[in-house]
Scaffold this motif. Structure first.
Motif, PDB file in Angstrom:
ATOM      1  N   ARG B 214       0.810  -1.216   0.000  1.00  0.00           N
ATOM      2  CA  ARG B 214       0.000   0.000   0.000  1.00  0.00           C
ATOM      3  C   ARG B 214       0.844   1.266   0.000  1.00  0.00           C
ATOM      4  NH1 ARG B 214      -4.627  -0.280   4.385  1.00  0.00           N
ATOM      5  NH2 ARG B 214      -4.594   1.911   3.896  1.00  0.00           N
ATOM      6  N   ARG B 216       3.673   1.685  -1.601  1.00  0.00           N
ATOM      7  CA  ARG B 216       4.457   1.873  -2.836  1.00  0.00           C
ATOM      8  C   ARG B 216       3.574   2.425  -3.936  1.00  0.00           C
ATOM      9  NH1 ARG B 216       6.311  -3.797  -2.446  1.00  0.00           N
ATOM     10  NH2 ARG B 216       7.754  -3.772  -0.732  1.00  0.00           N
ATOM     11  N   LEU B 217       4.137   3.367  -4.679  1.00  0.00           N
ATOM     12  CA  LEU B 217       3.380   3.899  -5.822  1.00  0.00           C
ATOM     13  C   LEU B 217       3.591   2.970  -7.004  1.00  0.00           C
ATOM     14  CD1 LEU B 217       3.991   7.711  -6.039  1.00  0.00           C
ATOM     15  CD2 LEU B 217       1.836   6.566  -5.765  1.00  0.00           C
ATOM     16  N   SER B 218       2.528   2.790  -7.772  1.00  0.00           N
ATOM     17  CA  SER B 218       2.704   1.904  -8.917  1.00  0.00           C
ATOM     18  C   SER B 218       3.548   2.600  -9.980  1.00  0.00           C
ATOM     19  CB  SER B 218       1.344   1.538  -9.496  1.00  0.00           C
ATOM     20  OG  SER B 218       0.687   2.702  -9.917  1.00  0.00           O
ATOM     21  N   ASP B 220       3.930   2.383 -13.411  1.00  0.00           N
ATOM     22  CA  ASP B 220       3.341   1.742 -14.566  1.00  0.00           C
ATOM     23  C   ASP B 220       3.942   2.301 -15.856  1.00  0.00           C
ATOM     24  OD1 ASP B 220      -0.105   0.900 -15.282  1.00  0.00           O
ATOM     25  OD2 ASP B 220       1.750   0.376 -16.278  1.00  0.00           O
ATOM     26  N   GLU B 222       3.694   1.211 -18.714  1.00  0.00           N
ATOM     27  CA  GLU B 222       2.718   1.113 -19.806  1.00  0.00           C
ATOM     28  C   GLU B 222       1.949   2.430 -19.965  1.00  0.00           C
ATOM     29  OE1 GLU B 222      -1.284  -1.248 -20.624  1.00  0.00           O
ATOM     30  OE2 GLU B 222       0.133  -2.339 -19.358  1.00  0.00           O
ATOM     31  N   LEU B 223       1.775   3.143 -18.829  1.00  0.00           N
ATOM     32  CA  LEU B 223       1.023   4.397 -18.885  1.00  0.00           C
ATOM     33  C   LEU B 223       1.787   5.469 -19.656  1.00  0.00           C
ATOM     34  CD1 LEU B 223      -0.472   4.491 -15.313  1.00  0.00           C
ATOM     35  CD2 LEU B 223      -1.662   4.109 -17.450  1.00  0.00           C
ATOM     36  N   TRP B 224       3.120   5.501 -19.488  1.00  0.00           N
ATOM     37  CA  TRP B 224       3.909   6.436 -20.304  1.00  0.00           C
ATOM     38  C   TRP B 224       3.753   6.060 -21.773  1.00  0.00           C
ATOM     39  CZ3 TRP B 224       4.486  10.688 -18.253  1.00  0.00           C
ATOM     40  CH2 TRP B 224       5.032  10.894 -16.999  1.00  0.00           C
ATOM     41  N   TRP B 226       1.325   4.777 -23.149  1.00  0.00           N
ATOM     42  CA  TRP B 226       0.009   5.187 -23.645  1.00  0.00           C
ATOM     43  C   TRP B 226       0.053   6.642 -24.118  1.00  0.00           C
ATOM     44  CZ3 TRP B 226      -3.597   8.949 -22.495  1.00  0.00           C
ATOM     45  CH2 TRP B 226      -4.818   8.789 -23.133  1.00  0.00           C
ATOM     46  N   TRP B 227       0.705   7.530 -23.354  1.00  0.00           N
ATOM     47  CA  TRP B 227       0.782   8.933 -23.780  1.00  0.00           C
ATOM     48  C   TRP B 227       1.489   9.062 -25.120  1.00  0.00           C
ATOM     49  CZ3 TRP B 227      -2.109  12.469 -21.662  1.00  0.00           C
ATOM     50  CH2 TRP B 227      -2.470  12.373 -20.320  1.00  0.00           C
ATOM     51  N   TYR B 228       2.565   8.290 -25.259  1.00  0.00           N
ATOM     52  CA  TYR B 228       3.360   8.441 -26.486  1.00  0.00           C
ATOM     53  C   TYR B 228       2.720   7.749 -27.676  1.00  0.00           C
ATOM     54  CZ  TYR B 228       6.757  10.018 -23.132  1.00  0.00           C
ATOM     55  OH  TYR B 228       7.360  10.701 -22.119  1.00  0.00           O
ATOM     56  N   GLY B 229       2.003   6.678 -27.398  1.00  0.00           N
ATOM     57  CA  GLY B 229       1.471   5.880 -28.503  1.00  0.00           C
ATOM     58  C   GLY B 229       0.110   6.329 -28.984  1.00  0.00           C
TER      59      GLY B 229
END
Lengths: 164, 232
Positions: B214, B216-218, B220, B222-224, B226-229
């Motif tokens: 709890r 720790r920050l995730s 992710d 994959e989220l970066w 998503w912004w680029y893709g």
């Protein structure tokens, strides 16, 4: 060890910045509030472990960007109307307000990365160094992305003017 | 960036915004000085600056920041309570059934052999469940009424990380005493005891893992991506 008092101060000092960023990225008040809540809730849970290698503000903005991406991804999965500036005030009667309304709409139509870079630079007033830290890329890349984002925005606006 | 026109525009924009230029950019702008292209570039840069200023001037509609912060606190209170809300009925059902099943023989000790071990276990489980439910109840009360919500939840978070280890320490200490007693008189059934010990240790490990996760920050990646893709 960071204290609860410091967290309270961080909430008071950064809520508006996080909310406005989320609003620009998602285009609705409801989503923006949800993202701001998620951001501060996650930050709270990680607060005691925050080492202060970056400023609290850039750390929070980074969390907010991730929360926004999660929401936008979710939105892609469940068909919803494209984000629009539906909560924005209606266009005004004078030329400045009309121009603002146009810019706002054009901004909402940009691809997310362009909208993100322009929002961080223009609306949140972050420096290129801070943006580079947030986006985890070199400063030169930030300049280049800003340049492309600005060109895309100018093209959108030009198209709108032609249509009128 | 490879496009020379873009390089010129970017250098001019950086200069107009007062950003530090690289040697290459400085040389590029120097070469353009006094040429018609410099004038054209200046006009384009001014237009860009105007556009960026217009974006900066955008203000979102007025919002009730205080109200939103209060709703966040409400959400945090509710989430701190929610887990217990689900946990307490679960405990109540499981241990309530166990208590009912064990209640009848529990209160009737054998005239010669006293109370069997299994009844003692039922009694212990029942009392344990009562203790857990009471603790949850008081915790919920404090979550809902605490003025210093952040401070209370932070202290709770730290305690929840420490408690499983303390429980493990306590259980191991009791285990030593029980094992000594067992080896001396053989009154405790080994299988039941080892089973109970394993359950306690597993629960402690589970709570500790949950508590550490709890904080720790995730990250992710994959989220970066998503912004680029994302192309719209």
């Amino acid at each position: 060890m960071r204290t609860s008092q410091e967290f309270t101060e961080a909430v008071d000092a950064n809520w508006d910045a996080v909310y406005h960023l989320a609003y620009r990225l998602c285009g609705s008040r409801h989503d923006a509030e949800d993202i701001a809540q998620q951001t501060f809730y996650q930050a709270f849970r990680a607060w005691s472990g925050f080492e202060g290698r970056s400023s609290v503000r850039t750390w929070l903005i980074k969390i907010a960007i991730h929360a926004s991406a999660r929401l936008l991804k979710e939105r892609d999965r469940t068909p919803q109307p494209l984000a629009s500036a539906k909560d924005e005030p209606a266009p005004g009667t004078n030329a400045v307000e009309d121009r603002h309304a146009e810019v706002r709409l054009a901004l909402m139509e940009l691809r997310p990365l362009h909208r993100l870079v322009l929002t961080l630079f223009c609306v949140d007033g972050l420096t290129h160094g801070e943006i580079a830290e947030i986006l985890e890329c070199p400063e030169g890349t930030v300049w280049s992305r800003l340049h492309h984002a600005k060109k895309a925005l100018a093209a959108k606006l030009e198209r709108k003017e032609h249509v009128r | 960036m490879t496009d020379p026109q873009e390089q010129k525009e970017l250098a001019a924009l950086k200069q107009s915004l007062g950003a530090p230029l690289t040697e290459k950019e400085r040389a590029l702008l120097l070469r353009l000085r006094g040429t018609p292209e410099e004038e054209e570039l200046g006009a384009r840069t001014a237009a860009t600056r105007r556009l960026l200023e217009q974006v900066s001037e955008l203000r979102p509609p007025a919002v009730d920041t205080r109200g939103m912060v209060e709703r966040l606190e409400q959400r945090m209170r509710s989430q701190a309570v929610e887990f217990r809300k689900r946990f307490v009925p679960f405990c109540a059902v499981v241990f309530g059934l166990a208590a009912v099943a064990g209640a009848v023989p529990l209160v009737i000790p054998h005239p010669r052999h006293g109370m069997p071990e299994i009844r003692q276990l039922w009694l212990l489980l029942f009392l344990g469940a009562c203790a857990i439910c009471s603790m949850m109840y008081w915790h919920n009360r404090r979550v809902l009424r605490s003025d210093d919500l952040y401070g209370f939840l932070m202290r709770h978070e730290r305690r929840s990380r420490r408690t499983p280890l303390e429980v493990v320490g306590g259980v191991l200490a009791i285990a030593v005493v029980f094992l000594l007693e067992w080896s001396r008189s053989g009154t405790v059934r080994a299988a039941a005891f080892v089973g109970g010990l394993l359950v306690v240790l597993s629960l402690a490990a589970l709570f500790l893992r949950r508590s550490l996760r709890r904080t720790r920050l995730s990250q992710d990646a994959e989220l970066w991506g998503w912004w680029y893709g994302e192309q719209r």
